[in-house]
Scaffold this motif. Structure first.
Motif, PDB file in Angstrom:
ATOM      1  N   TYR A  12     110.883 -39.136   2.912  1.00  0.00           N
ATOM      2  CA  TYR A  12     111.663 -38.385   3.906  1.00  0.00           C
ATOM      3  C   TYR A  12     110.873 -37.238   4.532  1.00  0.00           C
ATOM      4  CZ  TYR A  12     112.590 -36.367  -0.690  1.00  0.00           C
ATOM      5  OH  TYR A  12     112.459 -35.895  -1.971  1.00  0.00           O
TER       6      TYR A  12
ATOM      7  N   ILE B 202     102.071 -27.629  -5.563  1.00  0.00           N
ATOM      8  CA  ILE B 202     102.395 -26.252  -5.223  1.00  0.00           C
ATOM      9  C   ILE B 202     102.665 -25.460  -6.495  1.00  0.00           C
ATOM     10  CG2 ILE B 202     103.137 -26.698  -2.870  1.00  0.00           C
ATOM     11  CD1 ILE B 202     105.930 -27.123  -3.780  1.00  0.00           C
TER      12      ILE B 202
ATOM     13  N   ARG C 267     108.652 -28.495   6.399  1.00  0.00           N
ATOM     14  CA  ARG C 267     109.034 -27.108   6.626  1.00  0.00           C
ATOM     15  C   ARG C 267     107.889 -26.330   7.283  1.00  0.00           C
ATOM     16  NH1 ARG C 267     110.843 -24.374   1.870  1.00  0.00           N
ATOM     17  NH2 ARG C 267     109.300 -22.730   1.775  1.00  0.00           N
TER      18      ARG C 267
ATOM     19  N   LEU D  63     107.604 -16.521  -1.462  1.00  0.00           N
ATOM     20  CA  LEU D  63     106.921 -17.303  -2.494  1.00  0.00           C
ATOM     21  C   LEU D  63     106.284 -16.391  -3.535  1.00  0.00           C
ATOM     22  CD1 LEU D  63     105.081 -20.090  -0.469  1.00  0.00           C
ATOM     23  CD2 LEU D  63     106.893 -20.420  -2.135  1.00  0.00           C
TER      24      LEU D  63
ATOM     25  N   LYS E 109     107.550 -27.413  10.923  1.00  0.00           N
ATOM     26  CA  LYS E 109     108.620 -26.872  11.776  1.00  0.00           C
ATOM     27  C   LYS E 109     108.437 -25.366  11.979  1.00  0.00           C
ATOM     28  CE  LYS E 109     111.884 -29.565   9.551  1.00  0.00           C
ATOM     29  NZ  LYS E 109     113.239 -30.052   9.225  1.00  0.00           N
TER      30      LYS E 109
ATOM     31  N   ASP F  55     110.448 -36.604   8.642  1.00  0.00           N
ATOM     32  CA  ASP F  55     110.700 -35.320   9.321  1.00  0.00           C
ATOM     33  C   ASP F  55     109.493 -34.864  10.118  1.00  0.00           C
ATOM     34  OD1 ASP F  55     112.761 -33.538   6.854  1.00  0.00           O
ATOM     35  OD2 ASP F  55     113.241 -35.004   8.439  1.00  0.00           O
TER      36      ASP F  55
END
Lengths: 101, 476
Positions: B248, B376, B212, B62, B215, B252
């Protein structure tokens, strides 16, 4: 893990993703956009920006779009960078509604 | 047609803050097609804002966005002035005397309070403080955290909470290769923390993680991510929320929580436990934090606006350290307008809304201090593009109201006031030194945490400045 524009972009080409990209790694084709996988920094800003969820992170890419990984890399190499939003294709809004968004 | 923006009278814009929103505003002004002079002003010597001091050390990819910021800073009509605090070193009026417009991009650096008893007990901290500390922010280098306890509570379930979890659970070997502050690795190497409780006020379908990040926690070696199955039971409104095709990310996340609830005990050193439907009611302890109490919540309301309502049921969690991670909050700057309730500068698409006493000032705003502390890095690019579009549409009005004196430059003003500002060439020297020292330590970078040391390395005149680091200078 770079992000991939799938061919769901075809027919709409909203380009909402472009101005949220911190590194301007989108390349423009006539019908759809492509992400340069080497420039992408995996920030995922583009994913929620797309009104029809056409962009996925590589590891989340549904199987039917696997072929788009190579296509993004190839096309991004050939096509110019797009830095600003453009008008969507005619019929984009209707298609978006049809898709349930 | 206005003359402003022509070669004979370039549009002069001051950008306060050098994080993403500041750099993207500079980019948009520089790309406007007008003749411009853009000055990015930053209170710290080092630029890049939360990209340098917020993004976690183990997320180096990033940080590659700084390459774009570098390109912007190197444009001939863009200048960087670090170590200049607006409101202290230079007043807003002084900025207005040498620029046609000012764009506030200074972000949101403080935090929201819980406003519950015991909030100031030693051991009660904010995640923003912890993040700034491990990222080597000069104002936070002296912070201390009691890592001798086994249980830590994090209030809040967003990506900052996820960052704190990873830094608390990763090994010294992993952290040592990053650009984390040396003193932080040293403190973390002595950490006794075993269990990290990540507590959310609402349910699993309302947690703010991106899937993300969640996870990534799930995949941590030597650290079990766990959740009690009863706590992630979904209600009818949750089902409606999850059925929405734009949701979505939450689908997740809920699937990830479900996997975590089905795991059998793994033999790991550490554990991250997610708790839902709990609101903190008090911090407890004699001289330092020993436990927290929570009220159990239930969700009421329609899908997409479900609220947490406390029941009579309560729960205690013993802990020695708590990080509240419930959002950053902006502060006012100088005498610019400020919305105290929302913690931002009131604006209309980036044009600051001024009251009667402030009319006819060319003030603009972008980034977190414009829309609140959400989104972000890339979100700020689109935001700054909007603000600068508004500014450029206002060009005639800006020219009429401008108080900029043709013969006064920011550089000469700062030199006259003897403010040792860090320009971009200076920053490149500091940057090179950090990379060099980092290399010798096997790290990607070793950040200077002393402002004075940065000024020394930049080769600025530090006579008359107090040294700002206890103990030995890092310049040696």
């Amino acid at each position: 893990m770079p992000h991939i524009v799938t061919d769901k972009c075809l027919g709409c080409r909203f380009t909402e993703c472009v101005e949220t990209c911190p590194v301007s790694c989108f390349h423009e084709g006539e019908d759809q956009l492509f992400i340069d996988p080497d420039a992408c920094i995996d920030c995922s800003a583009c994913v929620p920006a797309c009104p029809i969820h056409a962009i996925y992170e590589d590891c989340d890419l549904p199987d039917e779009f696997e072929h788009m990984v190579e296509i993004n890399e190839e096309k991004a190499g050939d096509l110019p960078v797009i830095r600003s939003k453009q008008e969507p294709l005619p019929g984009a809004e209707e298609r978006k509604t049809e898709l349930g968004f | 047609m206005t003359k402003l923006g022509s070669e004979s009278r370039p549009l002069r814009v001051a950008i306060v803050g050098s994080g993403p929103s500041g750099f993207y505003a500079a980019e948009a002004v520089a790309n406007s097609g007008l003749a411009v002079e853009v000055n990015i002003i930053e209170k710290l010597p080092a630029p890049f804002g939360l990209v340098r001091y917020g993004v976690a050390p183990d997320h180096p990819k990033l940080k590659k966005v700084t390459m774009i910021f570098h390109q912007i800073a190197e444009k001939p009509n863009v200048n960087y002035f670090g170590n200049v605090k607006v409101g202290e070193d230079v007043s807003l009026q002084e900025l207005e005397s040498c620029h046609d417009a000012v764009v506030f991009c200074y972000g949101a650096e403080t935090d929201r309070q819980l406003n519950i008893p015991g909030e100031n007990l030693p051991g009660s901290h904010t995640a923003t403080e912890f993040v700034a500390w491990y990222n080597g922010h000069p104002d936070y280098k002296n912070s201390t955290f009691d890592l001798s306890c086994e249980d830590v509570v994090i209030i809040g379930q967003g990506n900052v909470a996820a960052d704190v979890c990873r830094i608390l659970s990763k090994s010294v070997e992993e952290l040592n290769k990053t650009d984390i502050a040396e003193y932080a690795v040293e403190a973390l190497s002595k950490s006794k923390v075993r269990r990290i409780h990540v507590v959310g006020r609402r349910g699993a379908a309302q947690a703010k993680f991106t899937s993300r990040e969640l996870k990534e926690l799930e995949a941590l070696p030597n650290c079990l991510s766990s959740v009690d199955a009863e706590e992630i039971a979904l209600n009818a409104a949750d089902d409606i929320e999850l059925a929405d095709p734009t949701n979505y990310n939450t689908v997740d996340c809920v699937e990830a929580f479900k996997r975590m609830s089905e795991q059998s005990d793994a033999n790991t050193d550490k554990e991250i436990k997610f708790h839902f439907l709990l609101s903190p009611t008090a911090f407890h302890g004699h001289e330092k934090l020993e436990a927290m109490s929570f009220a159990r919540n239930q969700l009421i309301g329609e899908a997409f606006s479900q609220a947490a309502e406390a029941t009579d049921s309560t729960l205690g969690i013993p802990c020695g350290l708590c990080f509240r991670s419930i959002g950053y909050r902006g502060k006012p700057i100088a005498d610019a307008p400020f919305d105290e309730r929302r913690g931002l500068v009131p604006n209309e698409k980036g044009r600051v809304i001024c009251d009667d006493s402030n009319l006819n000032r060319n003030l603009y705003v972008s980034g977190w201090i414009k829309r609140g502390p959400s989104g972000i890095i890339g979100t700020n690019r689109a935001d700054s593009i909007e603000t600068v579009e508004t500014l450029l549409a206002d060009l005639e009005r800006i020219e009429n109201n401008s108080k900029a004196k043709a013969d006064l430059s920011l550089a000469s003003l700062l030199q006259h006031k003897r403010i040792p500002y860090v320009d971009y060439e200076h920053w490149k020297r500091i940057d090179a030194a950090e990379l060099l020292v980092g290399k010798t330590l096997g790290k990607t970078r070793n950040k200077f945490t002393s402002v004075t040391d940065m000024l020394i390395v930049a080769n600025l005149d530090v006579s008359g400045i107090d040294y700002d680091y206890p103990g030995q200078s890092e310049a040696y």
